[in-house]
Scaffold this motif. Structure first.
Motif, PDB file in Angstrom:
ATOM      1  N   VAL A  59       0.835  -1.205   0.000  1.00  0.00           N
ATOM      2  CA  VAL A  59       0.000   0.000   0.000  1.00  0.00           C
ATOM      3  C   VAL A  59       0.867   1.250   0.000  1.00  0.00           C
ATOM      4  CG1 VAL A  59      -1.611   1.336   1.443  1.00  0.00           C
ATOM      5  CG2 VAL A  59      -2.018  -1.103   1.021  1.00  0.00           C
ATOM      6  N   ARG A  60       1.895   1.246   0.828  1.00  0.00           N
ATOM      7  CA  ARG A  60       2.768   2.425   0.914  1.00  0.00           C
ATOM      8  C   ARG A  60       3.515   2.667  -0.406  1.00  0.00           C
ATOM      9  NH1 ARG A  60       4.409   5.270   5.841  1.00  0.00           N
ATOM     10  NH2 ARG A  60       5.705   6.891   4.984  1.00  0.00           N
ATOM     11  N   MET A  61       4.036   1.601  -1.013  1.00  0.00           N
ATOM     12  CA  MET A  61       4.747   1.740  -2.292  1.00  0.00           C
ATOM     13  C   MET A  61       3.829   2.321  -3.365  1.00  0.00           C
ATOM     14  SD  MET A  61       6.993  -1.689  -2.758  1.00  0.00           S
ATOM     15  CE  MET A  61       7.855  -2.406  -1.386  1.00  0.00           C
ATOM     16  N   TYR A  62       2.600   1.824  -3.420  1.00  0.00           N
ATOM     17  CA  TYR A  62       1.654   2.303  -4.421  1.00  0.00           C
ATOM     18  C   TYR A  62       1.349   3.788  -4.200  1.00  0.00           C
ATOM     19  CZ  TYR A  62      -2.382   2.521  -7.519  1.00  0.00           C
ATOM     20  OH  TYR A  62      -3.250   2.862  -8.530  1.00  0.00           O
ATOM     21  N   ALA A  63       1.072   4.158  -2.956  1.00  0.00           N
ATOM     22  CA  ALA A  63       0.754   5.557  -2.643  1.00  0.00           C
ATOM     23  C   ALA A  63       1.939   6.474  -2.966  1.00  0.00           C
ATOM     24  CB  ALA A  63       0.363   5.692  -1.173  1.00  0.00           C
ATOM     25  N   GLU A  64       3.145   6.019  -2.689  1.00  0.00           N
ATOM     26  CA  GLU A  64       4.325   6.838  -2.997  1.00  0.00           C
ATOM     27  C   GLU A  64       4.499   7.007  -4.497  1.00  0.00           C
ATOM     28  OE1 GLU A  64       7.966   5.938  -0.947  1.00  0.00           O
ATOM     29  OE2 GLU A  64       6.955   5.940   1.004  1.00  0.00           O
ATOM     30  N   ARG A  65       4.269   5.935  -5.269  1.00  0.00           N
ATOM     31  CA  ARG A  65       4.354   6.050  -6.731  1.00  0.00           C
ATOM     32  C   ARG A  65       3.331   7.037  -7.288  1.00  0.00           C
ATOM     33  NH1 ARG A  65       3.714   0.400  -8.084  1.00  0.00           N
ATOM     34  NH2 ARG A  65       5.204  -0.464  -6.673  1.00  0.00           N
ATOM     35  N   GLN A 103      -9.194   7.469  -3.283  1.00  0.00           N
ATOM     36  CA  GLN A 103      -7.828   7.000  -3.010  1.00  0.00           C
ATOM     37  C   GLN A 103      -7.844   5.899  -1.960  1.00  0.00           C
ATOM     38  OE1 GLN A 103      -6.321  10.890  -2.022  1.00  0.00           O
ATOM     39  NE2 GLN A 103      -5.117  11.006  -3.924  1.00  0.00           N
ATOM     40  N   ARG A 104      -8.636   6.058  -0.924  1.00  0.00           N
ATOM     41  CA  ARG A 104      -8.724   5.043   0.125  1.00  0.00           C
ATOM     42  C   ARG A 104      -9.227   3.717  -0.437  1.00  0.00           C
ATOM     43  NH1 ARG A 104      -8.163   6.611   5.245  1.00  0.00           N
ATOM     44  NH2 ARG A 104      -7.848   8.842   5.597  1.00  0.00           N
ATOM     45  N   GLN A 105     -10.253   3.771  -1.258  1.00  0.00           N
ATOM     46  CA  GLN A 105     -10.795   2.554  -1.851  1.00  0.00           C
ATOM     47  C   GLN A 105      -9.773   1.890  -2.782  1.00  0.00           C
ATOM     48  OE1 GLN A 105     -13.558   0.772  -1.077  1.00  0.00           O
ATOM     49  NE2 GLN A 105     -13.601   2.271   0.585  1.00  0.00           N
ATOM     50  N   ARG A 106      -9.027   2.695  -3.523  1.00  0.00           N
ATOM     51  CA  ARG A 106      -7.997   2.137  -4.412  1.00  0.00           C
ATOM     52  C   ARG A 106      -6.899   1.465  -3.597  1.00  0.00           C
ATOM     53  NH1 ARG A 106      -6.755  -0.869  -8.330  1.00  0.00           N
ATOM     54  NH2 ARG A 106      -4.849  -0.328  -9.417  1.00  0.00           N
ATOM     55  N   LEU A 108      -7.269   0.077  -0.714  1.00  0.00           N
ATOM     56  CA  LEU A 108      -7.824  -1.182  -0.221  1.00  0.00           C
ATOM     57  C   LEU A 108      -7.744  -2.252  -1.317  1.00  0.00           C
ATOM     58  CD1 LEU A 108      -9.246  -2.786   1.992  1.00  0.00           C
ATOM     59  CD2 LEU A 108     -11.424  -1.900   1.112  1.00  0.00           C
ATOM     60  N   GLU A 109      -8.036  -1.878  -2.560  1.00  0.00           N
ATOM     61  CA  GLU A 109      -7.900  -2.811  -3.683  1.00  0.00           C
ATOM     62  C   GLU A 109      -6.447  -3.266  -3.839  1.00  0.00           C
ATOM     63  OE1 GLU A 109      -9.368  -0.868  -7.193  1.00  0.00           O
ATOM     64  OE2 GLU A 109     -11.350  -0.556  -6.300  1.00  0.00           O
ATOM     65  N   ILE A 110      -5.525  -2.346  -3.693  1.00  0.00           N
ATOM     66  CA  ILE A 110      -4.098  -2.664  -3.817  1.00  0.00           C
ATOM     67  C   ILE A 110      -3.672  -3.624  -2.715  1.00  0.00           C
ATOM     68  CG2 ILE A 110      -1.767  -1.659  -3.660  1.00  0.00           C
ATOM     69  CD1 ILE A 110      -3.276  -1.264  -6.379  1.00  0.00           C
ATOM     70  N   ALA A 111      -4.225  -3.466  -1.513  1.00  0.00           N
ATOM     71  CA  ALA A 111      -3.897  -4.359  -0.398  1.00  0.00           C
ATOM     72  C   ALA A 111      -4.214  -5.812  -0.763  1.00  0.00           C
ATOM     73  CB  ALA A 111      -4.662  -3.944   0.856  1.00  0.00           C
ATOM     74  N   GLU A 112      -5.284  -6.003  -1.529  1.00  0.00           N
ATOM     75  CA  GLU A 112      -5.675  -7.346  -1.948  1.00  0.00           C
ATOM     76  C   GLU A 112      -4.666  -7.961  -2.911  1.00  0.00           C
ATOM     77  OE1 GLU A 112      -8.770  -8.954  -1.037  1.00  0.00           O
ATOM     78  OE2 GLU A 112      -8.793  -7.358   0.447  1.00  0.00           O
ATOM     79  N   LYS A 113      -3.775  -7.150  -3.452  1.00  0.00           N
ATOM     80  CA  LYS A 113      -2.807  -7.622  -4.437  1.00  0.00           C
ATOM     81  C   LYS A 113      -1.406  -7.812  -3.867  1.00  0.00           C
ATOM     82  CE  LYS A 113      -5.480  -5.489  -8.006  1.00  0.00           C
ATOM     83  NZ  LYS A 113      -5.558  -5.095  -9.364  1.00  0.00           N
ATOM     84  N   CYS A 114      -1.248  -7.647  -2.560  1.00  0.00           N
ATOM     85  CA  CYS A 114       0.095  -7.835  -2.011  1.00  0.00           C
ATOM     86  C   CYS A 114       0.515  -9.289  -2.234  1.00  0.00           C
ATOM     87  CB  CYS A 114       0.164  -7.412  -0.542  1.00  0.00           C
ATOM     88  SG  CYS A 114      -0.125  -8.688   0.685  1.00  0.00           S
TER      89      CYS A 114
END
Length: 133
Positions: A59-65, A103-106, A108-114
């Motif tokens: 989640v952090r990597m995605y948000a930073e990108r 952004q929050r919902q996105r 959460l979606e990204i968390a499902e892809k870890c």
């Protein structure tokens, strides 16, 4: 997730296990009620921790990108059901920062892809074999 090997060995205290990868060493144990020394987390705790850590990193990597204003990610993982046929995990994610609802919902979606989430929910086969000592 890159492919690598983790080695575990038990020869000391009753349930204590030494775990090592190429660059790191750590221990696992069970609590005293289960006959261990409670000198390190148990294997289930490591599994839950791996999911939480991977979620927070992803989640952090995605948000930073995306250059989103995420200040911190806190993840809590627990076992809500565990019987001989199934296990249910609960993961609670807290996002701190000036993020809008989209952004929050996105995230959460990204968390499902870890990678650990995908490993745990994918088609996993474990092949065991004995090797000579």
């Amino acid at each position: 997730m890159s492919s690598h090997t983790i080695n575990s060995s038990s020869s000391g205290a009753p349930w204590q296990v030494a775990i090592h990868s190429d660059n790191h060493q750590w221990q696992a144990d069970v609590d005293t009620d289960s006959g261990g020394g409670d000198l390190a987390p148990n294997p289930e705790s490591y599994l839950l921790g791996a999911l939480g850590a991977c979620t927070a990193m992803t989640v952090r990597m995605y948000a930073e990108r995306k250059q989103w204003p995420l200040q911190s990610v806190d993840v809590s993982v627990s076992i809500s059901q565990h019987d001989k046929h199934s296990v249910k995990l609960e993961r609670h994610i807290s996002l701190t920062g000036e993020l809008d609802e989209q952004q929050r919902q996105r995230l959460l979606e990204i968390a499902e892809k870890c990678p650990v989430h995908r490993l745990l929910t994918g088609d996993v086969t474990i092949k065991s074999s004995l090797t000579a000592s």
